[in-house]
Scaffold this active site. Structure first.
Site, PDB file in Angstrom:
ATOM      1  N   ASP A 173       0.220  -1.193   6.165  1.00 18.39           N
ATOM      2  CA  ASP A 173       0.578  -0.651   7.484  1.00 18.39           C
ATOM      3  C   ASP A 173      -0.201  -1.376   8.574  1.00 18.39           C
ATOM      4  OD1 ASP A 173       0.812   2.768   6.228  1.00 18.39           O
ATOM      5  OD2 ASP A 173       2.148   1.018   6.139  1.00 18.39           O
ATOM      6  N   ASP A 200      -5.695   2.346   8.231  1.00 21.12           N
ATOM      7  CA  ASP A 200      -5.722   2.308   6.755  1.00 21.12           C
ATOM      8  C   ASP A 200      -5.212   0.975   6.243  1.00 21.12           C
ATOM      9  OD1 ASP A 200      -4.786   5.814   6.535  1.00 21.12           O
ATOM     10  OD2 ASP A 200      -6.723   4.787   6.823  1.00 21.12           O
ATOM     11  N   ASP A 228      -1.774  -0.037  10.743  1.00 22.05           N
ATOM     12  CA  ASP A 228      -2.770   0.899  11.323  1.00 22.05           C
ATOM     13  C   ASP A 228      -4.120   0.714  10.636  1.00 22.05           C
ATOM     14  OD1 ASP A 228      -1.708   3.751   9.330  1.00 22.05           O
ATOM     15  OD2 ASP A 228      -2.561   1.811   8.835  1.00 22.05           O
ATOM     16  N   GLU A 245       0.849  -1.192   0.000  1.00 19.51           N
ATOM     17  CA  GLU A 245       0.000   0.000   0.000  1.00 19.51           C
ATOM     18  C   GLU A 245       0.884   1.242   0.000  1.00 19.51           C
ATOM     19  OE1 GLU A 245      -2.694   0.817  -0.597  1.00 19.51           O
ATOM     20  OE2 GLU A 245      -3.415   2.534   0.522  1.00 19.51           O
TER      21      GLU A 245
END
Ligand code: 28F
Length: 689
Positions: free
Chosen positions: A545, A549, A547, A472
């Site tokens: 990631d 996202d 996180d 990503e």
């Protein structure tokens, strides 16, 4: 975000693909002289189980541990199937002791001619003593599933058996894998009948003996659906501050099951009634329940044989599909004849020729939610995981019940018939249109010469030795390209807006700038064109990631793979890269860097540094892959010698389907329920996708 553990299991291996071994025989302690010679033949059987538990319960992991509960409960379910048990209770007691009890007849206590001990002792100490009901009764515990209670005894530190029968309470205690010092004996009187078992799984056999209450309660709920009217109570009494109790009983049986599944997935139903068909042909009981919803992208059919979930389908499921196809097409024809008659009367032009075609099975089953449950004396289970029903005689029985009873149901409920027929015709038309639209676009995608511009391919062309990282964001893509070993690692950075394919027909995928590069890079095509032989890499690694996202893109990619490239997941090609969460190092000495993949590991490293470099410890929390330089990304996440990757496993297509529909669909309610129920797994993910 972790997918629903039941749906998509992500196997955490050490290095890639390393699967932990079943406990080695040497680890299983045994003292030769603890029992007399005459017990040897009884224990020989159980000895085999202790030597190779994996042969009997599959794995020594959580699934194997929870299978012990199922084995005991299945004995009670058998008693319910035979019509003698109305209530079953399953409790997790402090210390992870399991207690199961039923109000059946109680295991017979008369002395077993051959074994010279009571029948109850035989059931709990002789392998495959499951031949309980002979002819006539149904046994849940047929085939692999019927290794019976003796396996549980063999894999328990101790097991206590109580039988309530003939006005007496009988008791026998086993320990260390089924040994006993005393025969079954009377310890009291009772007016009840039934059987109660307590056992403690053996810690030397199982990686963990910690039960997951939701796994037990959800399976008991399923069993209550499959045995309409049976009451199954569950309780988690391990923490008296936080006792959990449930009671499952569904008079509606599999009709209630469908209603519950529809609510859980948050779909809008197309017709209010759940179609319920049943019949008894020879000694085969057939039950079918189904209802359509608006999830045109998924068909969910769950099938069972003697309450065993036949995840790989079989003769019952195939016959259901065939009969459904036949009856719906009969009514499509009837519907069209009426239409053309009306058209003639109104002197309108008659319908065009496409309307004369029959509707395909896929179009008919789109958006169907169905349960097929058969009960028969002896199940023959085949397939990779022994969950495919093989009995040939079941096919014709199911076909007859469904074709006759569904025809009758449609005649009795013309509005439901009309809805299902129209939906099937519309699905067929939409699929034809999507196919036409796709034809044009597919050529540009399928022709492998034009690989995506941003793909940094690898040199090795031996597919099995290569892997592609789908990354990503351009910054992470950059570090990955720099850090990788370009001999066998390809990098494809993602960009643009990802389509939520949950609600998209296949032609929309061909328009999506984020997905097409993935399709081109993998080379397999999508949907009905998917061809695993054309896969260009040996592994497909999603690297995003840690996180919110990252979870978002991971879930969208998994949904895409599940909906349009499902064999990729089924065959275990899809992995999730595990970047570190923290870098713990001594200030000013970057060479002391230790990478932590969990909060616990971080704390271990901090303590490790404490003694010599007190106070000068730096902790870097990685927010995204982009914060690591190429060298760090290679060392921590891509180097096969040091990385950890999770392989995405699909345990059960139906529940994966449910999970994706609920997670990716447009209903907020079920998502919130899922998060509340799974909060301990699901990190904060903005699910309003
Ligand atoms: C908590 C676990 O194991 N329940 C069981 C029965 C009832 C019978 C049975 C079981 C006959 C001779 C093999 C009683 N009366 N719950 C349980 N309930 N086994 S296990 O029979 C065992 C067979 O040995 C039972 C008449 N027929 C069967």
């Amino acid at each position: 975000m972790k997918m629903d553990e039941n749906a998509l299991n992500v196997e955490t291996g050490g290095n890639l693909g390393e699967i932990r071994d079943i406990a080695e025989p040497s680890e299983l302690s045994r003292v030769e002289n603890e029992y007399g010679a005459d017990d040897i033949e009884v224990l020989e059987g159980l000895e085999a189980v202790r030597k190779r538990p994996g042969m009997y319960i599959g794995t020594s992991g959580p699934k194997g541990l929870h299978h012990l509960v199922n084995e005991i409960v299945d004995n009670s379910i058998d008693e319910a199937l035979a019509g003698f048990c109305t209530e079953i209770s399953v409790k997790i007691l402090p210390g992870n002791v399991i207690e199961v009890s039923d109000d059946g007849r109680g295991i017979p206590v008369d002395i077993h001619a051959k074994e010279g001990v009571s029948a109850a002792t035989v059931v709990y100490t002789v392998l495959h003593a499951g031949g309980k009901f002979g002819g006539g009764g149904y046994k849940v515990s047929g085939g692999l599933h019927g290794v019976g209670a003796s396996v549980v005894n063999a894999l328990s530190e101790w097991l206590e058996l109580e039988v309530y029968r003939g006005g007496n309470i009988y008791f026998q205690k086993f320990r260390d894998g089924g040994r006993y010092d005393e025969e079954l004996k009377i310890i009291g009187e009772t007016t009840k009948t039934g059987t109660k078992v307590r056992f403690k799984a053996d810690q030397t056999v199982f990686q963990s003996v910690e039960y997951d209450y939701s796994v037990i309660s959800e399976r008991m709920r399923e069993q209550a659906f499959l045995n309409g009217g049976l009451v199954i109570k569950t309780a988690d009494l391990r923490d008296e501050e936080n006792v959990k109790e449930d009671s499952f009983s569904y008079e509606g049986g599999i009709v209630s099951y469908i209603e519950w599944l529809q609510k859980k997935r948050g779909s809008d139903v197309l017709h209010r009634d759940v179609v319920y068909l049943n019949g008894l042909i020879d000694d085969i009981t057939v039950e079918v329940a189904f209802q359509y919803n608006n999830d045109f992208n998924s068909e969910t059919i769950r099938s069972f044989a003697n309450n065993i979930h036949t995840a790989e389908g079989g003769t019952h499921e195939a016959a259901f599909k065939k009969a459904l196809n036949k009856v719906v097409n009969d009514f499509v024809k009837k519907f069209r004849d009426e239409e053309s008659k009306k058209a003639k009367n109104a002197k309108k032009k008659t319908a065009d020729e496409s309307e004369s075609q029959s509707v395909s099975g896929e179009a008919i089953r789109e958006a169907i939610n169905a349960v097929v449950s058969v009960k028969l004396p002896e199940t023959e289970l085949e397939g990779q995981t022994k969950s495919k029903l093989g009995n040939p005689e079941v096919g014709p029985a199911v076909y007859r019940v469904v074709s006759e009873k569904l025809t009758y149901y449609f005649e009795e409920n013309p509005e439901t018939a009309q809805i299902i027929v129209s939906k099937s015709i519309n699905s067929q038309a939409a699929r034809d249109a999507a196919r036409k639209a796709m034809e044009a676009k597919r050529k540009s995608v399928a022709d492998g010469v034009n690989l995506p511009g941003k793909l940094a391919d690898c040199y090795n062309k031996e597919v099995a030795k290569t892997e592609i990282y789908i990354v990503e964001g351009d910054s992470a893509g950059g570090s990955a390209k720099q850090g990788r070993n370009s001999e066998f690692q390809a990098i494809l950075p993602l960009w643009g807006k990802m389509l939520n394919v949950e609600k998209a027909r296949v032609d929309r995928v061909y328009d999506n700038e984020k997905l097409i590069p993935v399709v081109k890079a993998l080379g397999t095509g999508i949907g009905e064109d998917f061809d695993l032989e054309k896969l260009r890499y040996g592994r497909v690694v999603i690297m995003a990631d840690a996180d919110v996202d990252g979870s978002h893109i991971r879930t969208l990619l998994l949904t895409f793979f599940f909906r349009f490239m499902r064999p990729l997941i089924e065959k275990g090609y899809v992995y999730i890269a595990q970047p570190p969460l923290y870098n713990v190092y001594v200030k000013g000495k970057p060479s002391t860097a230790k990478y932590a993949f969990s909060d616990e590991e971080r704390d271990v490293f901090i303590r490790g540094f404490e003694n010599d470099d007190k106070g000068k410890i730096e902790i870097q929390r990685y927010k995204g892959l982009g914060e690591m330089d190429a060298e760090q990304l290679w060392e921590t996440t891509m180097n096969p010698a040091t990385r950890t990757m999770k392989r995405v496993e699909m345990v059960d297509a139906a529940s994966a389907d449910e999970t994706f529909s609920m997670l990716m669909g447009d209903k907020v309610e079920p998502r919130r329920d899922f998060i509340e129920k799974n909060a301990r797994y699901v990190d904060v993910v903005n699910l309003d996708i």
